[in-house]
Motif scaffolding. Structure first.
Motif, PDB file in Angstrom:
ATOM      1  N   PRO A   1       0.698  -1.402   0.034  1.00 38.47           N
ATOM      2  CA  PRO A   1      -0.111  -0.120   0.201  1.00 38.47           C
ATOM      3  C   PRO A   1       1.050   1.372  -0.135  1.00 38.47           C
ATOM      4  N   GLY A   2       0.489   2.140  -1.067  1.00 37.34           N
ATOM      5  CA  GLY A   2       1.274   3.351  -0.922  1.00 37.34           C
ATOM      6  C   GLY A   2       2.717   3.375  -1.626  1.00 37.34           C
ATOM      7  N   LYS A   3       3.090   2.104  -1.897  1.00 32.76           N
ATOM      8  CA  LYS A   3       4.317   2.067  -2.413  1.00 32.76           C
ATOM      9  C   LYS A   3       4.622   1.811  -3.802  1.00 32.76           C
ATOM     10  N   GLY A   4       5.706   1.553  -4.518  1.00 38.61           N
ATOM     11  CA  GLY A   4       5.975   1.321  -5.814  1.00 38.61           C
ATOM     12  C   GLY A   4       5.781  -0.166  -6.088  1.00 38.61           C
ATOM     13  N   LEU A   5       6.261  -0.589  -7.447  1.00 35.94           N
ATOM     14  CA  LEU A   5       5.997  -2.093  -7.831  1.00 35.94           C
ATOM     15  C   LEU A   5       7.292  -2.506  -7.428  1.00 35.94           C
TER      16      LEU A   5
END
Lengths: 116, 114
Positions: free
Chosen positions: B40-44
């Motif tokens: 959540p709220g982060k990159g891939l």
């Protein structure tokens, strides 16, 4: 080794304003990509650079979006003027160029753009 | 135009279970396929890259298989842990267009409960 970095992490602007997003790829990665996810949709490809040259702009939604990669290092994505439907998360990715289509893409944390 | 479908859309399992995430794609002309996780709220975060000539790839407790001709890939997670909770995305890279763009599904949201 630093990963892909993006700035800012979050931007809130009003409709009609201009916003510029920045992406710094992994050092040595000639390929740089922009993607975005708008609310409730899949992540979609926007465009692809090899060094400073645009190779594929087929995903750019319209001419309010301008991407540049001067000098083949970092890239900017400018939205001018911003519209409500531009809200979403903009991701940048990079990859090596040595194996063409077969290289792994590495993604940054994204910039969350909110247009009010 | 490549369409990517991931089933199930959401999954909740108790810790320790083995599980399978499914991905199907409509155009089998692909160079490779990447599996990512997104917190959540982060990159891939790239988990596995499987080339079109390969049948499977393994990394730790993760195993991805690819059946290019039928347009399917699966991600197997062994002995799931709460830290595996995230959204998992499948992204084939097609031979159409420039061949560099990844095509994403909507993902499978995984929750592993202690």
């Amino acid at each position: 080794e630093a990963g892909v970095t993006q700035f800012p992490s979050h931007s809130v602007i009003e409709k009609g304003q201009t916003v510029t997003l920045r992406c710094d790829p992994i050092s040595g990665h000639d390929n740089l990509y922009w993607y975005r996810r708008v609310m409730g949709k899949e992540i979609k490809f926007l465009l692809h650079f090899v060094k400073e040259s645009k190779q594929d702009e087929s995903g750019m939604p319209n001419n309010r979006f301008l991407a540049e990669r001067t000098g083949g290092t970092y890239s900017t994505l400018k939205v001018q003027p911003a519209e409500l439907e531009d809200s979403g998360v903009y991701f940048c990715a990079s990859s090596l160029h040595n194996r063409g289509f077969y290289n792994e893409q590495f993604f940054g944390p994204g910039t969350r753009l909110t247009v009010l | 135009k490549q369409e990517v479908t991931q089933i199930p859309a959401a999954l909740s399992v108790p810790e320790g279970e083995n599980l399978v995430l499914n991905c199907s794609f409509t155009d089998s002309a692909i160079y490779n396929l990447q599996w990512f996780r997104q917190d959540p709220g982060k990159g891939l975060t790239s988990l596995l890259l499987i080339q079109s000539s390969q049948r499977e790839q393994t990394s730790g407790r993760l195993n991805a298989s690819l059946d290019k001709s039928s347009g399917r890939s699966t991600l197997y997670i062994a002995a799931s842990q709460p830290g595996d909770s995230a959204t998992y995305l499948c992204a084939p890279r097609g031979e159409s267009n420039s061949g560099y763009a990844l095509n994403f599904g909507k993902g499978t949201s995984l929750l592993v409960t202690p």
